[in-house]
Design a protein around this motif. Structure first.
Motif, mmCIF file in Angstrom:
data_model
loop_
_atom_site.group_PDB
_atom_site.id
_atom_site.type_symbol
_atom_site.label_atom_id
_atom_site.label_comp_id
_atom_site.label_asym_id
_atom_site.label_seq_id
_atom_site.Cartn_x
_atom_site.Cartn_y
_atom_site.Cartn_z
ATOM 1 N N GLN A 33 -3.866 6.933 12.644
ATOM 2 C CA GLN A 33 -3.784 5.963 13.638
ATOM 3 C C GLN A 33 -2.797 4.912 13.375
ATOM 4 N N LEU A 34 -2.552 4.741 12.005
ATOM 5 C CA LEU A 34 -1.289 3.766 11.554
ATOM 6 C C LEU A 34 -0.113 4.954 11.717
ATOM 7 N N ASN A 35 -0.109 5.802 11.451
ATOM 8 C CA ASN A 35 0.898 6.921 11.671
ATOM 9 C C ASN A 35 1.303 6.791 13.050
ATOM 10 N N HIS A 36 0.686 6.926 13.982
ATOM 11 C CA HIS A 36 0.968 6.724 15.469
ATOM 12 C C HIS A 36 1.692 5.482 15.832
ATOM 13 N N ILE A 37 1.114 4.336 14.928
ATOM 14 C CA ILE A 37 1.966 3.133 15.490
ATOM 15 C C ILE A 37 3.135 3.138 14.908
ATOM 16 N N PHE A 38 3.337 3.816 13.482
ATOM 17 C CA PHE A 38 4.589 3.596 12.992
ATOM 18 C C PHE A 38 5.610 4.546 13.862
ATOM 19 N N LEU A 39 5.032 5.567 14.317
ATOM 20 C CA LEU A 39 5.787 6.554 15.144
ATOM 21 C C LEU A 39 6.589 5.589 16.397
ATOM 22 N N HIS A 40 5.687 5.165 17.093
ATOM 23 C CA HIS A 40 5.840 4.304 18.147
ATOM 24 C C HIS A 40 7.177 3.305 17.977
ATOM 25 N N GLU A 41 7.013 2.502 16.975
ATOM 26 C CA GLU A 41 7.899 1.390 16.775
ATOM 27 C C GLU A 41 9.213 2.071 16.033
ATOM 28 N N ASP A 57 0.893 -1.042 0.094
ATOM 29 C CA ASP A 57 0.048 -0.062 -0.084
ATOM 30 C C ASP A 57 0.749 1.198 -0.085
ATOM 31 N N GLN A 58 0.787 1.851 -1.017
ATOM 32 C CA GLN A 58 1.660 3.282 -1.075
ATOM 33 C C GLN A 58 1.477 4.223 -0.239
ATOM 34 N N GLY A 59 0.106 4.475 0.200
ATOM 35 C CA GLY A 59 -0.276 5.442 1.345
ATOM 36 C C GLY A 59 0.446 4.895 2.591
ATOM 37 N N LEU A 60 0.508 3.717 3.184
ATOM 38 C CA LEU A 60 1.266 3.347 4.305
ATOM 39 C C LEU A 60 2.519 3.534 4.075
ATOM 40 N N LYS A 73 8.146 8.828 5.487
ATOM 41 C CA LYS A 73 8.267 10.365 6.018
ATOM 42 C C LYS A 73 8.599 10.333 7.535
ATOM 43 N N LEU A 74 8.010 9.509 8.207
ATOM 44 C CA LEU A 74 8.653 9.374 9.652
ATOM 45 C C LEU A 74 9.803 8.941 9.629
ATOM 46 N N LYS A 75 10.354 7.967 8.926
ATOM 47 C CA LYS A 75 11.736 7.759 9.028
ATOM 48 C C LYS A 75 12.631 8.941 8.697
ATOM 49 N N LEU A 103 9.185 -4.380 10.485
ATOM 50 C CA LEU A 103 8.296 -3.766 11.290
ATOM 51 C C LEU A 103 7.108 -4.727 10.903
ATOM 52 N N LEU A 104 6.697 -5.763 11.701
ATOM 53 C CA LEU A 104 5.546 -6.454 11.615
ATOM 54 C C LEU A 104 4.199 -6.072 11.672
ATOM 55 N N LEU A 105 3.095 -6.313 10.865
ATOM 56 C CA LEU A 105 1.921 -5.695 11.070
ATOM 57 C C LEU A 105 0.903 -6.851 10.984
ATOM 58 N N PRO A 106 -0.097 -6.999 11.769
ATOM 59 C CA PRO A 106 -0.989 -8.219 11.652
ATOM 60 C C PRO A 106 -1.763 -7.907 10.309
ATOM 61 N N ILE A 107 -2.029 -9.164 9.750
ATOM 62 C CA ILE A 107 -3.058 -9.086 8.641
ATOM 63 C C ILE A 107 -4.336 -8.441 8.860
ATOM 64 N N GLY A 108 -4.791 -7.561 7.969
ATOM 65 C CA GLY A 108 -5.928 -6.667 7.899
ATOM 66 C C GLY A 108 -5.878 -5.309 8.643
ATOM 67 N N ILE A 109 -4.719 -5.007 9.512
ATOM 68 C CA ILE A 109 -4.665 -3.972 10.169
ATOM 69 C C ILE A 109 -4.992 -2.650 9.598
ATOM 70 N N GLU A 110 -4.633 -2.465 8.372
ATOM 71 C CA GLU A 110 -5.073 -1.166 7.579
ATOM 72 C C GLU A 110 -6.625 -1.168 7.178
ATOM 73 N N GLU A 111 -7.226 -2.275 7.566
ATOM 74 C CA GLU A 111 -8.885 -2.015 7.342
ATOM 75 C C GLU A 111 -9.424 -1.620 8.448
ATOM 76 N N ARG A 112 -8.761 -1.936 9.633
ATOM 77 C CA ARG A 112 -9.278 -1.350 11.102
ATOM 78 C C ARG A 112 -9.108 -0.254 11.586
ATOM 79 N N PHE A 113 -7.850 0.341 11.285
ATOM 80 C CA PHE A 113 -7.267 1.490 11.520
ATOM 81 C C PHE A 113 -7.096 2.570 10.641
ATOM 82 N N SER A 114 -7.317 3.952 10.960
ATOM 83 C CA SER A 114 -7.267 4.860 9.894
ATOM 84 C C SER A 114 -5.779 5.218 9.664
ATOM 85 N N LEU A 115 -5.425 6.093 8.493
ATOM 86 C CA LEU A 115 -4.080 6.208 8.216
ATOM 87 C C LEU A 115 -3.316 6.951 9.350
#
Length: 622
Positions: free
Chosen positions: A232-240, A177-180, A186-188, A218-230
C-alpha cells in the motif's frame, strides 16, 4: 494628471476584467463538454483540457477570430456601460466642454485665404478641475480597482505566510526504514526520476503529500508505516512520484497565482477546484496503468483506507496531496473500477480536442474587427508622421501605421477634403450606431468617430450628440441653445473649421458638416497645446488638415498594456505636426476611438465587446 504608472495599472486592471469575463464563458462551455463526454474520454485527457483555461488566462493578447462569440452576441448594454465607466475623455455636456477649454486663449495665425483651412479667432483648452483624469475618472471604477488590488495584496500575503509557516513547521525527521527507502528508490528508477526527494515524517500533514518546487520533499504522516502495508505504501509512493514527474506542484502554484489575480470570480475558483480533482483522478489513472489489473483493487483499497484514516491535506500552492474530499475519492474509485478502454476512447478524445479548440477560439479570441494591413508600411527608421509623398491610388485614401514611446495607432490621409461628410445616427435620442454602421449607411469607404455624446438617462448608448451637430448644411441637433461651443467641421469649400461658435453663426460661416469637441491642437500652423493639463493618457481620435487641403484622420490605441497604453494630447499634436497639419483638433476618444476602412476596423479596440455605439462619425465618401 494620469501618470504612466497609473495608466499602466488601470490598463492592466481592465485586461484582468476582460480576461476574467472571457474565462467565465469558456469555463461554462468546458464544464458542459466535460459533462457530455464524461464517460467517453480518458481521465488524463480531461485533466489536460484545463490547460486551455490556464493558457487563456495567462496570454496577454489573443487573436481575432470570425467564430468569436463576441462577433455574434450583442453585449450592447454591457458594452456601453463598461465603455462609459472607463472613458476619461468624454465631457458630460457642451457647457462643460466650454468650461474645459477656458484655459487657453489663442488667436489664429495665418491668412485663411492662403490656406485650405479656416479657423475662428479663439480656441480653448481644458480646465484643471474638469480634465484631471485621475480625479474625474468615475469613482465606482476607481473604487473597484482599489478593492481588486487590496484583495490581490491580502491573498498574496496570506498565501506566502501560510506556505512559509507550514514549510517551517514540517520538521526534518527523515524516514530511516530501509524497506520503505528501498521501495521508494526503486520506483524513482522505474520512473526515471533522478532528482533527490527526501522522505520525511511530519505531524503537520494529515495525508501523504509532495511539497516544494526547487527542493521537493515527500511528507508522510507519523506512524503511516504501522497502518499501511508495504504494498500500500508502494501505491502511495507511485502516486506522489507521478505528481512530481508531471510537474503538478508547479501547475498548482500557477493556478494559485491566477486565483489571486482573479479572486473576485467564483467561476475561476470553482474551475481550479475541479482541475485539482481531475489532477488526482488522472494521477490515479497513470498509477493503475503501471499496476497489474489484479492489483487495481488493492490500489483502490489503499485510497479508501487513506480516506478513512486521514483527513484531506490543506490546499497549499506548492503541494500535491493524495487524499481528497469524500466525493473526490468516490469519483476516483469509480474511475479505477471502470479501467477505461483506451482504444474505444481515442475517437472521443479527438472529438474533445476539436470541441475544446473551437470553444477556446469562441471564448478567448477577440471579435473579427481587425482590418487589412496598411496599404504601405513606413520604413523602420522613418519617424512618426514623416509621410511619403501622397500618391492618388484607386481609393484616394492612404492608411499608415504610427507608433510612439507608449502608443500605436493609424493615420488616414484623404487628398480631397470635399469627400468628408458627417454621418449621424438615424435615431437621435433613441440609439447610437457603430462607426462601421455609420460608414455603411452613408455609402462611404472609411470613417472615424467624431463628436462627443451625453447620457441623460444613464443608458450610455450614444443616442444624444453633444453640442451642435451639422449635416449637409443643416443643424440636425442642438442641446446648447444659444451658448457658444467649439466647432469641428468643414465648410462648403472643404476647409477645416475650428473654433467657438453659436448656432446662429453656422449658416453665415457656410458650415456644411460639423460636431462639437475640443481642445484644438494646431491653429494656423502653430501648436496651441502647451501642456497636457490633466487630459492624461488614453485612446485618442483627432482630425487635421494640411495646407494643400489633405485631411488627416488619426486614431491611437490605448488601455492595452501589451500593445498600446495610449497617448497624451501632446503626443497627438506631435503626430499632426509630423504630418504637416496646419490645423488639427482632438475628437472623442477612449472606447469610442475607431477607424474603419473598406468595411473593416483598422485599429485594435480596447473593448472586448467590439465597436462602441456613438452618435456621429466623419466618413469618406467614394
Amino acid at each position: 494628471m494620469l501618470t504612466l504608472s497609473q495608466a499602466n495599472y488601470l490598463s492592466f486592471f481592465n485586461w484582468v476584467l476582460i480576461t476574467s469575463a472571457k474565462a467565465s464563458i469558456f469555463i461554462i462551455f468546458l464544464l458542459g463538454v466535460k459533462f457530455v463526454l464524461r464517460h467517453k474520454i480518458r481521465a488524463g485527457f480531461q485533466y489536460v483540457l484545463w490547460s486551455v483555461l490556464i493558457i487563456g488566462l495567462v496570454l496577454p493578447w489573443t487573436p481575432n477570430s470570425p467564430i468569436s462569440v463576441y462577433n455574434y452576441l450583442d453585449f450592447f448594454h454591457l458594452q456601453q456601460k463598461v465603455a462609459s465607466i472607463i472613458d476619461r475623455t468624454i465631457p458630460s455636456s457642451s457647457a462643460n466642454l466650454a468650461d474645459q477649454q477656458s484655459a487657453l486663449e489663442l488667436a489664429a495665425v495665418g491668412d485663411g485665404n492662403s490656406q485650405k483651412a479656416d479657423v475662428s479667432a479663439e480656441t480653448l483648452g481644458p480646465s484643471e478641475e474638469k480634465s484631471n483624469t485621475w480625479i474625474s475618472f468615475p469613482f465606482v471604477y476607481r473604487l473597484m480597482s482599489y478593492i481588486w488590488l487590496s484583495g490581490v495584496l491580502i491573498l498574496t500575503i496570506l498565501t506566502v505566510i501560510v506556505n512559509k509557516r507550514f514549510s517551517k513547521n514540517i520538521g526534518h525527521a527523515l524516514v530511516t526504514d530501509q524497506g520503505l527507502l528501498s521501495e521508494f528508490n526503486k520506483l524513482k528508477v522505474d520512473l526515471k526520476i533522478k532528482t533527490e526527494i527526501p522522505l520525511l515524517k511530519s505531524r503537520q500533514v494529515n495525508s501523504p503529500s509532495l511539497l516544494g518546487l526547487s527542493r521537493p520533499r515527500l511528507l508522510l504522516p507519523i506512524g503511516i508505516e504501522e497502518r499501511f502495508s508495504l504494498e500500500q505504501l508502494n501505491h502511495i509512493f507511485l502516486h506522489e512520484l507521478i505528481h512530481f514527474k508531471r510537474k503538478d506542484v508547479w501547475i498548482n502554484c500557477l493556478t494559485q497565482l491566477l486565483i489571486i489575480c482573479h479572486w473576485f470570480n467564483p467561476l475561476i475558483w470553482y474551475a481550479f477546484y475541479r482541475m485539482r480533482e481531475d489532477q488526482e483522478i488522472s494521477c490515479d489513472a497513470l498509477a493503475t496503468a503501471r499496476i497489474d489489473a489484479e492489483h487495481c483493487s488493492d490500489y483502490a483499497y489503499t485510497l479508501l483506507k487513506l480516506a478513512e484514516t486521514y483527513s484531506a491535506a490543506p490546499r497549499l500552492a506548492g503541494m500535491a496531496s493524495l487524499c481528497g474530499s469524500n466525493s473526490q475519492i468516490k469519483k476516483r474509485l469509480i474511475m479505477i473500477k471502470s479501467r477505461e478502454d483506451h482504444r474505444s476512447s481515442a475517437k472521443w478524445s479527438l472529438l474533445g480536442v476539436v470541441a475544446i479548440g473551437v470553444l477556446a477560439l469562441t471564448s478567448f479570441a477577440s471579435p473579427q474587427v481587425m482590418a487589412n494591413p496598411p496599404l504601405y508600411e513606413k520604413e523602420p527608421e522613418q519617424a512618426i508622421g514623416l509621410p511619403k509623398e501622397f500618391s492618388d491610388i484607386s481609393s484616394g485614401v492612404i492608411v499608415e501605421d504610427i507608433s510612439g514611446e507608449n502608443f500605436k495607432g493609424k493615420v488616414m490621409l484623404i487628398k480631397d477634403p470635399t469627400r468628408i461628410k458627417l454621418a449621424v445616427t438615424k435615431d437621435i435620442g433613441v440609439m447610437g450606431e457603430r462607426v462601421s454602421e455609420l460608414v455603411k449607411a452613408r455609402g462611404a469607404i472609411a470613417g472615424i468617430n467624431a463628436g462627443g455624446f451625453y447620457d441623460p438617462n444613464g443608458k450610455g448608448n450614444g443616442a444624444f450628440p453633444d453640442g451642435l451637430t451639422v449635416q449637409n448644411g443643416k443643424l440636425v441637433d442642438n442641446n446648447v441653445g444659444e451658448d457658444e461651443v467649439n466647432i469641428v467641421g468643414f465648410d462648403d469649400q472643404g476647409k477645416l473649421v475650428l473654433g467657438k461658435m453659436r448656432a446662429n453663426q453656422l449658416e453665415a460661416r457656410h458650415i456644411r458638416e460639423a460636431v462639437s469637441f475640443a481642445p484644438n491642437l494646431i491653429v494656423g500652423g502653430k501648436s496651441v497645446i502647451l501642456e497636457d493639463d490633466g487630459w492624461g493618457i488614453a485612446p485618442r481620435t483627432g482630425i487635421g488638415q494640411r495646407a494643400d487641403g489633405t485631411v488627416i484622420f488619426v486614431v491611437i490605441d490605448g488601455r492595452q498594456p501589451t500593445w498600446s497604453i495610449g497617448a497624451t494630447l501632446s503626443d497627438l499634436t506631435k503626430v499632426f505636426e509630423d504630418y504637416h497639419a496646419v490645423n488639427a483638433v482632438n475628437l472623442d476618444g477612449g472606447s469610442s476611438s475607431e477607424m474603419v476602412f473598406q468595411g473593416k476596423v483598422q485599429n485594435k479596440l480596447p473593448n472586448v465587446f467590439g465597436e462602441r455605439y456613438v452618435s456621429t462619425a466623419f466618413v469618406v465618401t467614394p
